[in-house]
Write a protein that holds these residues in place. Structure first.
Motif, PDB file in Angstrom:
ATOM      1  N   ARG B 128     -20.727  60.905  64.269  1.00 20.47           N
ATOM      2  CA  ARG B 128     -22.075  60.333  64.135  1.00 20.47           C
ATOM      3  C   ARG B 128     -21.975  58.824  64.382  1.00 20.47           C
ATOM      4  O   ARG B 128     -20.922  58.213  64.181  1.00 20.47           O
ATOM      5  CB  ARG B 128     -22.645  60.597  62.733  1.00 20.47           C
ATOM      6  N   GLY B 141     -26.592  58.868  60.142  1.00 18.82           N
ATOM      7  CA  GLY B 141     -26.365  58.289  61.461  1.00 18.82           C
ATOM      8  C   GLY B 141     -27.188  58.907  62.565  1.00 18.82           C
ATOM      9  O   GLY B 141     -28.115  59.682  62.338  1.00 18.82           O
ATOM     10  N   TYR B 142     -26.809  58.515  63.787  1.00 22.00           N
ATOM     11  CA  TYR B 142     -27.511  58.964  64.996  1.00 22.00           C
ATOM     12  C   TYR B 142     -26.597  59.896  65.790  1.00 22.00           C
ATOM     13  O   TYR B 142     -25.382  59.856  65.642  1.00 22.00           O
ATOM     14  CB  TYR B 142     -27.863  57.766  65.879  1.00 22.00           C
ATOM     15  N   GLY B 143     -27.226  60.624  66.690  1.00 27.25           N
ATOM     16  CA  GLY B 143     -26.462  61.577  67.488  1.00 27.25           C
ATOM     17  C   GLY B 143     -25.673  60.953  68.615  1.00 27.25           C
ATOM     18  O   GLY B 143     -24.744  61.562  69.133  1.00 27.25           O
ATOM     19  N   SER B 147     -28.607  56.242  71.365  1.00 28.37           N
ATOM     20  CA  SER B 147     -29.740  56.349  70.450  1.00 28.37           C
ATOM     21  C   SER B 147     -29.771  55.166  69.483  1.00 28.37           C
ATOM     22  O   SER B 147     -30.828  54.595  69.204  1.00 28.37           O
ATOM     23  CB  SER B 147     -29.631  57.686  69.695  1.00 28.37           C
ATOM     24  N   LYS B 150     -30.912  52.017  71.510  1.00 26.58           N
ATOM     25  CA  LYS B 150     -32.348  51.998  71.812  1.00 26.58           C
ATOM     26  C   LYS B 150     -33.156  51.628  70.573  1.00 26.58           C
ATOM     27  O   LYS B 150     -34.088  50.834  70.631  1.00 26.58           O
ATOM     28  CB  LYS B 150     -32.798  53.383  72.298  1.00 26.58           C
TER      29      LYS B 150
END
Lengths: 237, 353
Positions: B128, B141-143, B147, B150
């Motif tokens: 993550r 978290g983010y994938g 991501s 951004k």
């Protein structure tokens, strides 16, 4: 075992399809619970008598159309709810924001995780209801609502069809994953009702409601017939 | 005719200037005139806020009482309220998460205006991805790294917009202790390896900011903010919440007193220096000894709902907005809301053994 099918406004096309196909009313009863807006709040409760609706309009319709005060295990229940995404994409939010993997410059990127949380927020009370019915040992299955349409008025207000499709497909995936985890059968719509762009095909769209208003959300009787044929096949298995 | 001349400079001072009449003879709940606003804050004033976790109460109260509290990164309307904090929504005026130190605040806005570009890369933990400058902004978290980037780009753009839109910036000072990237001095809100990331002594170092450093950083932030909005005013306060843990080598109580003393002194100095800076005594209203710790939870760290309500009542009453009863929607500081507070410091306890 008798089957009773109910749900939000998408039950309307199922009922028309049922009639179009000339299926017997003896085996299957269809009735509306009420507007899908009520799905945004808890709408059921578990009582000694079974699962009933805490949302008064839903409970009133259950009693009116079935004469029953609660859902019980003597009937197989089909619910048409949970897989429609209109509430998720209709708001003004998506005019300025887009899912981050299809986000264009100058738009606000929304992560997949935030979108998943939105979807969970939208579906949570339907999921809780279905889980409660399952836990109560009541036979049930879920019938798909139609895929989203790209003639939605939100498109006229600046929402990109690609955003609608993305949200619709994510919402459907999340919902079917929930059903699979809970061993709840799902009667999905067939590929033939989806056009090349991923929306409800034109021939399956309801264009005008009975009151003359434009409809950009529901399936028509042809869609209902396709789905009721699939329901009948499912029940025959 | 005779004119009375004070016999000494204290003779004509009001009761609030004396310990006995200002404190000892009063209930701790009666110290209302402990705060006299330096400038008015109307419900129309565009307000931005940042700070340590106690600052979440302040932002929430401004919103609940109908003030023009800016939120430039609002949640999607469909997102259930009980999931807002999980994604850093509805906490502050943008999704920067908790800002514990003045250096972190300054660098946040320097990153937003492009004058500081930290070298610290996106953190990856167990597949993550995390923004090291707000690792808890999306729990779990983010994938992908893309991501994170951004989201960060949009976030910093909105953070900078705040300076143009706000007329009052409210900052709650939290700590003096920070973890800093050795490469370029970038300050992290959490120690790597706690919320996310991996601790590496070769890359990160502990720093306990001095009075001079905190003052200079805050002055630099004020200057930066007023470049964007020359009319910007500031309301500073010090969080009464003690440190969960210290890496200073001192006892945690002594370390807390050091931190709070430095921060309080900086606030006092700034309020003395600038007529556009006001100080609100949150710290005194909760953590000073006349309060007898009655506004703390049994762990003597978390501030109780009653304590928060008391502090905010003093603030809003002084601004003529009345206490909670005057708010038609009421100020409900319920247990669930309290539990929603996002405080990475709490996570340190998980790593204490």
């Amino acid at each position: 075992m008798r089957t009773m099918i109910c749900g939000n406004s998408h039950v309307g096309s199922l009922a028309k399809g049922h009639k179009l196909l000339g299926l017997s009313d003896d085996a299957i009863t269809l009735f509306p619970l009420g507007t899908g807006r009520k799905e945004l709040h808890p709408f059921h409760e578990v009582t000694a008598a079974g699962v009933r609706f805490s949302e008064p309009s839903y409970q009133a319709n259950l009693e009116k159309f079935t004469g029953r005060a609660a859902l019980g295990p003597d009937v197989r229940w089909g619910f048409c709810m949970g897989s429609h995404s209109g509430r998720l994409f209709r708001g003004r939010f998506w005019k300025w924001a887009e899912p981050d993997d299809i986000c264009r410059p100058k738009k606000r990127p929304i992560s997949a995780e935030v979108l998943e949380a939105c979807i969970e927020s939208d579906q949570r009370h339907v999921r809780a209801f279905l889980a409660a019915v399952k836990d109560a040992g009541i036979p049930l299955f879920v019938i798909a609502c139609p895929p989203a349409r790209d003639d939605n008025p939100a498109v006229d207000r600046g929402l990109r069809p690609e955003v609608i499709r993305h949200i619709d497909q994510r919402a459907l995936a999340a919902f079917t994953a929930f059903l699979a985890e809970n061993n709840i059968d799902f009667v999905a719509f067939p590929p033939e009702v989806v056009d090349r762009k991923g929306f409800l095909a034109e021939k399956y769209r309801l264009i005008t409601q009975a009151n003359g208003q434009r409809d950009a959300h529901h399936g028509n009787e042809a869609y209902g017939a396709v789905m009721m044929r699939r329901v009948a096949d499912y029940l025959d298995r | 005719m005779t004119t009375s001349t004070p016999t000494n400079p204290y003779a004509d001072l009001p009761g609030r200037a004396f310990w006995r009449s200002g404190v000892a003879d009063l209930s701790p709940l009666e110290l209302a005139d402990i705060y006299q606003p330096r400038f008015p804050i109307s419900q129309e004033t565009p307000i931005a806020a940042a700070g340590s976790c106690f600052a979440q109460h302040i932002g929430r109260q401004f919103k609940q009482r109908g003030y023009n509290f800016l939120d430039l990164e609002p949640p999607p309307a469909i997102l259930a309220k009980d999931r807002h904090a999980e994604f850093g929504f509805d906490l502050y005026s943008a999704r920067y998460g908790n800002v514990y130190s003045a250096r972190q605040l300054l660098q946040l806005f320097q990153r937003a205006n492009g004058s500081f570009k930290p070298k610290e890369p996106i953190w990856e933990t167990d597949g993550r991805f995390y923004d090291p400058f707000r690792p808890n902004i999306q729990q779990g978290g983010y994938g992908s790294e893309a991501s994170v980037l951004k989201d960060r780009e949009f976030h910093l753009q909105k953070t900078l917009e705040l300076l143009a839109k706000a007329e009052l910036f409210v900052f709650t000072f939290g700590l003096t202790e920070s973890w800093v990237c050795r490469a370029d001095g970038a300050v992290l809100p959490t120690c790597p390896g706690t919320v996310a990331g991996h601790y590496d002594a070769a890359k990160y170092t502990f720093h306990n900011f001095s009075f001079q450093e905190v003052l200079a950083d805050t002055e630099a932030f004020i200057a930066l903010a007023r470049q964007h909005n020359p009319q910007m005013r500031f309301l500073f306060t010090v969080s009464p919440v003690p440190l969960t843990a210290t890496a200073s080598g001192a006892h945690v109580l002594a370390a807390s007193v050091y931190s709070k003393s430095v921060l309080r002194a900086v606030c006092g100095t700034l309020a003395e220096t600038h007529d556009f800076v006001d100080y609100f005594p949150s710290y005194e209203l909760v953590a000073s000894h006349p309060m007898r710790a009655m506004f703390f939870e049994p762990n003597l760290r978390a501030v109780s709902a009653a304590g928060v309500a008391h502090v905010m009542d003093v603030f809003f009453t002084a601004h003529g907005a009345g206490a909670r009863a005057a708010d038609p929607s009421g100020v409900k500081v319920d247990k669930a809301t309290e539990d929603d507070l996002v405080c990475e410091e709490e996570l340190l306890e998980a790593f204490s053994s």
